[in-house]
Each structure stands twice: as C-alpha cells, then as structure tokens.
Design a protein around this motif. Structure first.
Motif, PDB file in Angstrom:
ATOM      1  N   PHE A  55     115.801  32.300  -9.907  1.00 42.29           N
ATOM      2  CA  PHE A  55     116.817  33.334 -10.166  1.00 42.29           C
ATOM      3  C   PHE A  55     118.119  32.676 -10.626  1.00 42.29           C
ATOM      4  O   PHE A  55     118.493  31.606 -10.147  1.00 42.29           O
ATOM      5  CB  PHE A  55     117.045  34.106  -8.871  1.00 42.29           C
ATOM      6  N   TRP A  58     117.422  42.307 -11.739  1.00 45.82           N
ATOM      7  CA  TRP A  58     116.698  42.249 -10.476  1.00 45.82           C
ATOM      8  C   TRP A  58     116.862  43.537  -9.688  1.00 45.82           C
ATOM      9  O   TRP A  58     115.887  44.059  -9.125  1.00 45.82           O
ATOM     10  CB  TRP A  58     117.161  41.073  -9.612  1.00 45.82           C
ATOM     11  N   GLN A 109     124.082  36.727  -1.632  1.00 48.88           N
ATOM     12  CA  GLN A 109     124.305  35.455  -2.318  1.00 48.88           C
ATOM     13  C   GLN A 109     125.431  34.658  -1.655  1.00 48.88           C
ATOM     14  O   GLN A 109     125.456  33.421  -1.744  1.00 48.88           O
ATOM     15  CB  GLN A 109     124.641  35.703  -3.794  1.00 48.88           C
ATOM     16  N   PHE A 141     121.528  31.413   1.353  1.00 44.51           N
ATOM     17  CA  PHE A 141     121.048  31.750   0.006  1.00 44.51           C
ATOM     18  C   PHE A 141     120.815  30.500  -0.825  1.00 44.51           C
ATOM     19  O   PHE A 141     121.646  29.601  -0.888  1.00 44.51           O
ATOM     20  CB  PHE A 141     122.055  32.659  -0.710  1.00 44.51           C
ATOM     21  N   PHE A 199     114.507  31.628  -4.964  1.00 44.89           N
ATOM     22  CA  PHE A 199     114.450  33.040  -5.365  1.00 44.89           C
ATOM     23  C   PHE A 199     113.702  33.046  -6.702  1.00 44.89           C
ATOM     24  O   PHE A 199     114.278  32.808  -7.758  1.00 44.89           O
ATOM     25  CB  PHE A 199     115.870  33.565  -5.507  1.00 44.89           C
ATOM     26  N   TRP A 257     111.645  36.296  -3.057  1.00 45.62           N
ATOM     27  CA  TRP A 257     112.895  35.764  -2.511  1.00 45.62           C
ATOM     28  C   TRP A 257     112.556  35.109  -1.180  1.00 45.62           C
ATOM     29  O   TRP A 257     112.081  35.758  -0.251  1.00 45.62           O
ATOM     30  CB  TRP A 257     113.859  36.920  -2.326  1.00 45.62           C
ATOM     31  N   LYS A 270     113.632  32.407   2.137  1.00 46.61           N
ATOM     32  CA  LYS A 270     114.776  32.124   2.993  1.00 46.61           C
ATOM     33  C   LYS A 270     114.379  31.030   3.982  1.00 46.61           C
ATOM     34  O   LYS A 270     113.218  30.977   4.404  1.00 46.61           O
ATOM     35  CB  LYS A 270     115.176  33.403   3.752  1.00 46.61           C
TER      36      LYS A 270
END
Length: 345
Positions: A200, A209, A235, A240, A245, A263, A265
């Motif tokens: 991303f 998105w 973000q 982040f 992503f 996405w 994490k």
C-alpha cells in the motif's frame, strides 16, 4: 492542551460504596487517555483479551462530536478526576449521522483489582441510560462469565459470535516435509496473470482502498463504513506498516484497479511474550471474488509476517462465515477464543 468536546465533571454516586462516575463526550484529553490506556493494559494482561477495539480508540482520540462518543469513567475511593488508578470505563459510540437503523456500540472494562464491587453494573447502567430506548449492542471480548452475567441482568442476548483463531507454527509448503498434497495447494503463492500484489502507498491509495473496502464489506457495518479519515487515523498508529498492507490490483486495463487487499498488523512483544502477528483484514471486491484471491492474499500476508520474525499469527472471523473459517482451518489456524456481541432492543 487537548480538551474533550464536553464534560460532566460532577461525580455521580448513588450510595457511599458506589463508584464515582465521570461522563465525557467526544474525544478524551491526554491525561484521561493515559488513564484509560493503563486501565485497558491491566485488563488485557489479566484477561488475555483487549477490551477496546481499534475503532473505539480512534473515536476516543479524534472525535470532537459530543453526540458521537460518550465515555463514562468510574473512580473508587477518591473524587472523580483526581490522579490515581481508574476503576473502570465504558465507551458508547453512536451510529453515524443519518443511519436511522444503526445501533450504538458499547465496550466496557473494569480494572482487575476493582472487580466484584459494582463497577461494571454501574457503568452498564450509565450506558443504558445514555442509549435510552435506542438499540444498543455490547461487545464482550473473550465472553468471560462476568460479561455473560451482566448481559443477562440487563436483558441483552447474544447476537453475534466472532472467533479468534491462531496459527502457531510455520507451514513448510514442500510436499516432502508436509506429507500431504493439500498443504502445498492451500499455501500456493502463484499470482495469476494480470494481477499484481504490492505494498500500500499512503497518500496515493487511500481513496481507492476506501472504495474497495466499502464494496468488499458492503454487508459488514463496522469494516465497510471506514472513511479516509478512519484510514489515516490508523496510519498514525505506531503499529502501522505500509509494507505489511498488501494490495492486489488488476493490471490488464489502462489503469490498475484494486481487486483486494490484506492488511497485517504486528503486536509488539510484551511481558515476556513474543511479537504476535495479525491478519487484520482481508477483503476482495465482489467482481473479483471466486478467483482465489482471498486465499492468495491471506497466504501472502502471513508469509510477510513470518519474514518479519513472527511465528504466531492470529485473526478474527465471524463464526457464521463458513468459507473463511474453512480456509483458515485448512491453513492450520485453530480456535483460540470467542468474542460475543450482546444486543438489546
């Protein structure tokens, strides 16, 4: 210094033993954010579950609309607002303006040292008083027995189950090591012709998105309603990482278009526990579904997490999402815990 949109600083106490209740509307000032963070951390260490969702944290930090967010803080043995340990808190997030059919969402947390003293009951009653006759849904993260008893006391019934699944080993995709033909197939990372998977790009992919996310989660009231502002608030979070992503896009047209995304994490190591990866959200736009992109993106994201040195990966999935649950089980995920949404009205 930051200040909330409105605040009722007068403590509400119905008896000598009842907690002081301090009501705030809109975002919380920094001092109270620190208090709530310490409270949530203590509860998570005790229960093994985060009591507040990411979206609730976004609301507490950024929302100035006093009609959108209401927080009730409970203090024991001292006056509201004094420095000291917070006994509990409940956050009620009202539906977006214009959403006549939406329900307010409630999350409640009580410090482990202050349980069994009426704090949870007082906070739940305050949340119900605020909601009035409107619809109210409450998340019980981990669905502990105390949460179930509180729901029963206030006439709420279980309306939705969210499984927490966990993958605790690295899967080798070679047939020799797996001993199964199914394992290599489900972990296959071959990208179809005309599709590209890339990281991303903040500030470039935001609007595209949000549009793809809304299409992928048109029937999911929480995820599908995310705005550009919600995206940018995440973000700004310390966890982040744009490289984690992943965007799948169609490269066959004059301009690339978003087909899906994963996405990820990483929860940092703490209290002696290793870092924990998360399949934060996987989505595929309707016109691209049925092509195996959801599986491919899931695998690509897990492999990214593993390359960062993360061995354990977790995710949340609706219990009634049979195709997704089946995929995750084929990948080796097992059920770890369950969150329950209780509904009243």
């Amino acid at each position: 210094m930051d200040s909330p949109a409105t605040a009722d600083r007068s403590p509400r106490r119905d008896s000598a033993d009842a907690p002081n209740l301090d009501t705030r509307a809109g975002r919380l000032e920094q001092r109270l954010l620190r208090d709530v963070t310490a409270l949530v951390d203590a509860a998570e260490r005790s229960d093994g579950n985060p009591p507040l969702s990411d979206q609730t944290w976004v609301e507490l930090r950024t929302t100035d609309d006093p009609d959108r967010v209401r927080t009730v803080l409970a203090w024991l043995d001292h006056q509201a607002g004094r420095d000291g340990e917070l006994a509990g808190a409940v956050v009620v997030v009202s539906p977006a303006a214009g959403d006549a059919d939406g329900a307010a969402t409630m999350e409640l947390v009580v410090h482990p040292n202050c349980r069994g003293r009426g704090v949870g009951t007082a906070l739940a009653q305050a949340a119900l008083d605020h909601a009035g006759t409107g619809r109210l849904q409450a998340w019980a993260h981990g669905n502990h027995a105390a949460a179930a008893r509180l729901a029963e006391r206030f006439g709420a019934e279980a309306g939705r189950e969210l499984y927490r699944l966990r993958l605790t080993h690295r899967t080798d995709t070679s047939a020799e090591s797996s001993g199964s033909e199914e394992t290599p197939r489900v972990w296959d990372e071959t990208v179809p012709e005309g599709v590209r998977i890339r990281p991303f790009q903040p500030g470039v992919d935001d609007a595209a998105w949000v549009t793809a996310n809304a299409a992928a989660f048109a029937d999911h009231p929480e995820q599908g309603s995310m705005t550009v502002e919600d995206l940018r608030a995440r973000q700004a979070e310390p966890w982040f990482d744009a490289d984690g992503f992943l965007i799948a896009e169609d490269t066959t047209g004059p301009e690339p278009t978003v087909l899906g995304f994963h996405w990820t994490k990483i929860h940092p190591a703490q209290d002696g526990h290793a870092p924990l990866g998360e399949v934060y959200v996987v989505g595929v736009v309707p016109e691209a579904q049925g092509r195996g992109l959801g599986r491919l993106l899931t695998v690509a994201g897990i492999r990214h997490l593993q390359r960062q040195g993360v061995d354990a990966v977790m995710l949340y999935v609706d219990a009634d999402n049979t195709p997704a649950v089946s995929l995750y089980r084929a990948l080796g995920f097992t059920r770890w815990d369950t969150d329950v949404m209780y509904v009243r009205g």
